[in-house]
Design a protein around this motif. Sequence first.
Motif, PDB file in Angstrom:
ATOM      1  N   ALA A  23       0.820  -1.221   0.000  1.00  0.00           N
ATOM      2  CA  ALA A  23       0.000   0.000   0.000  1.00  0.00           C
ATOM      3  C   ALA A  23       0.849   1.264   0.000  1.00  0.00           C
ATOM      4  CB  ALA A  23      -0.952  -0.009   1.192  1.00  0.00           C
ATOM      5  N   ALA A  24       1.983   1.237   0.660  1.00  0.00           N
ATOM      6  CA  ALA A  24       2.837   2.432   0.716  1.00  0.00           C
ATOM      7  C   ALA A  24       3.350   2.834  -0.663  1.00  0.00           C
ATOM      8  CB  ALA A  24       4.011   2.187   1.658  1.00  0.00           C
ATOM      9  N   ALA A  25       3.451   1.890  -1.569  1.00  0.00           N
ATOM     10  CA  ALA A  25       3.976   2.180  -2.913  1.00  0.00           C
ATOM     11  C   ALA A  25       3.084   3.130  -3.689  1.00  0.00           C
ATOM     12  CB  ALA A  25       4.167   0.883  -3.693  1.00  0.00           C
ATOM     13  N   ILE A  26       1.793   3.156  -3.366  1.00  0.00           N
ATOM     14  CA  ILE A  26       0.889   3.997  -4.159  1.00  0.00           C
ATOM     15  C   ILE A  26       0.621   5.363  -3.533  1.00  0.00           C
ATOM     16  CG2 ILE A  26      -0.205   2.028  -5.255  1.00  0.00           C
ATOM     17  CD1 ILE A  26      -2.583   2.403  -3.389  1.00  0.00           C
ATOM     18  N   GLU A  27       1.186   5.620  -2.367  1.00  0.00           N
ATOM     19  CA  GLU A  27       0.894   6.882  -1.678  1.00  0.00           C
ATOM     20  C   GLU A  27       1.221   8.113  -2.506  1.00  0.00           C
ATOM     21  OE1 GLU A  27       2.571   6.878   2.241  1.00  0.00           O
ATOM     22  OE2 GLU A  27       1.336   5.182   2.867  1.00  0.00           O
ATOM     23  N   LYS A  28       2.320   8.100  -3.238  1.00  0.00           N
ATOM     24  CA  LYS A  28       2.716   9.257  -4.051  1.00  0.00           C
ATOM     25  C   LYS A  28       2.824   8.907  -5.530  1.00  0.00           C
ATOM     26  CE  LYS A  28       5.014  11.604  -0.291  1.00  0.00           C
ATOM     27  NZ  LYS A  28       6.250  12.207   0.193  1.00  0.00           N
ATOM     28  N   ALA A  29       2.191   7.824  -5.908  1.00  0.00           N
ATOM     29  CA  ALA A  29       2.245   7.376  -7.302  1.00  0.00           C
ATOM     30  C   ALA A  29       1.426   8.301  -8.196  1.00  0.00           C
ATOM     31  CB  ALA A  29       1.714   5.954  -7.398  1.00  0.00           C
ATOM     32  N   LEU A  30       1.836   8.390  -9.430  1.00  0.00           N
ATOM     33  CA  LEU A  30       1.125   9.177 -10.430  1.00  0.00           C
ATOM     34  C   LEU A  30       0.575   8.234 -11.490  1.00  0.00           C
ATOM     35  CD1 LEU A  30       3.678  12.083 -10.898  1.00  0.00           C
ATOM     36  CD2 LEU A  30       1.565  12.114  -9.558  1.00  0.00           C
ATOM     37  N   LEU A  31      -0.722   8.324 -11.713  1.00  0.00           N
ATOM     38  CA  LEU A  31      -1.396   7.456 -12.673  1.00  0.00           C
ATOM     39  C   LEU A  31      -1.750   8.273 -13.914  1.00  0.00           C
ATOM     40  CD1 LEU A  31      -2.664   4.632 -13.161  1.00  0.00           C
ATOM     41  CD2 LEU A  31      -4.754   5.536 -12.146  1.00  0.00           C
ATOM     42  N   ASP A  32      -1.382   7.774 -15.068  1.00  0.00           N
ATOM     43  CA  ASP A  32      -1.684   8.421 -16.349  1.00  0.00           C
ATOM     44  C   ASP A  32      -2.335   7.371 -17.237  1.00  0.00           C
ATOM     45  OD1 ASP A  32      -1.786  10.064 -18.578  1.00  0.00           O
ATOM     46  OD2 ASP A  32       0.338   9.808 -19.073  1.00  0.00           O
ATOM     47  N   ILE A  33      -3.649   7.499 -17.442  1.00  0.00           N
ATOM     48  CA  ILE A  33      -4.382   6.465 -18.176  1.00  0.00           C
ATOM     49  C   ILE A  33      -5.290   7.072 -19.236  1.00  0.00           C
ATOM     50  CG2 ILE A  33      -4.355   4.702 -16.382  1.00  0.00           C
ATOM     51  CD1 ILE A  33      -7.536   6.264 -16.495  1.00  0.00           C
ATOM     52  N   GLN A  34      -5.738   6.215 -20.132  1.00  0.00           N
ATOM     53  CA  GLN A  34      -6.745   6.570 -21.123  1.00  0.00           C
ATOM     54  C   GLN A  34      -7.877   5.560 -21.050  1.00  0.00           C
ATOM     55  OE1 GLN A  34      -4.770   6.570 -24.933  1.00  0.00           O
ATOM     56  NE2 GLN A  34      -4.324   8.748 -24.776  1.00  0.00           N
TER      57      GLN A  34
END
Length: 125
Positions: free
Chosen positions: A66-77
């Motif tokens: 869970a800690a891996a997604i705390e500051k993750a940036l998602l770029d999707i279509q």
Amino acid sequence: MTQPLHEVSMTVAQQQIDIYAELTNDFNPIHVDPAFAATTPMGGVIAHGTLSINLIWQSVAKSLGAAAIEKALLDIQFLKPLYAGDTVTAGGQRNAECANQFDVWVKSADGSTLIAGNISLPDQS
């Protein structure tokens, strides 16, 4: 070598779409009114796009914590709609050229890609 993410699947029922509409206060009839949705170019009820994105977050959290997604940036279509009753799977793999990035997707049971993009994780150094 590319590292795959754990895949996460779900079948989306109308009841889940209705609950999600309550949570997000998004009662667009394309999501919650089967009679109306049948008259649209979509031909039926479609789930909120962000409902599918949750599966990507679950896949990454299950794979990396869970800690891996705390500051993750998602770029999707968004490529195709998710219909009520459909089963979808989210997953991905580490980008071969960027160690802190994963190529992610949500696919339907027939293998069609509904969502595609990438997630960038903060540098761990």
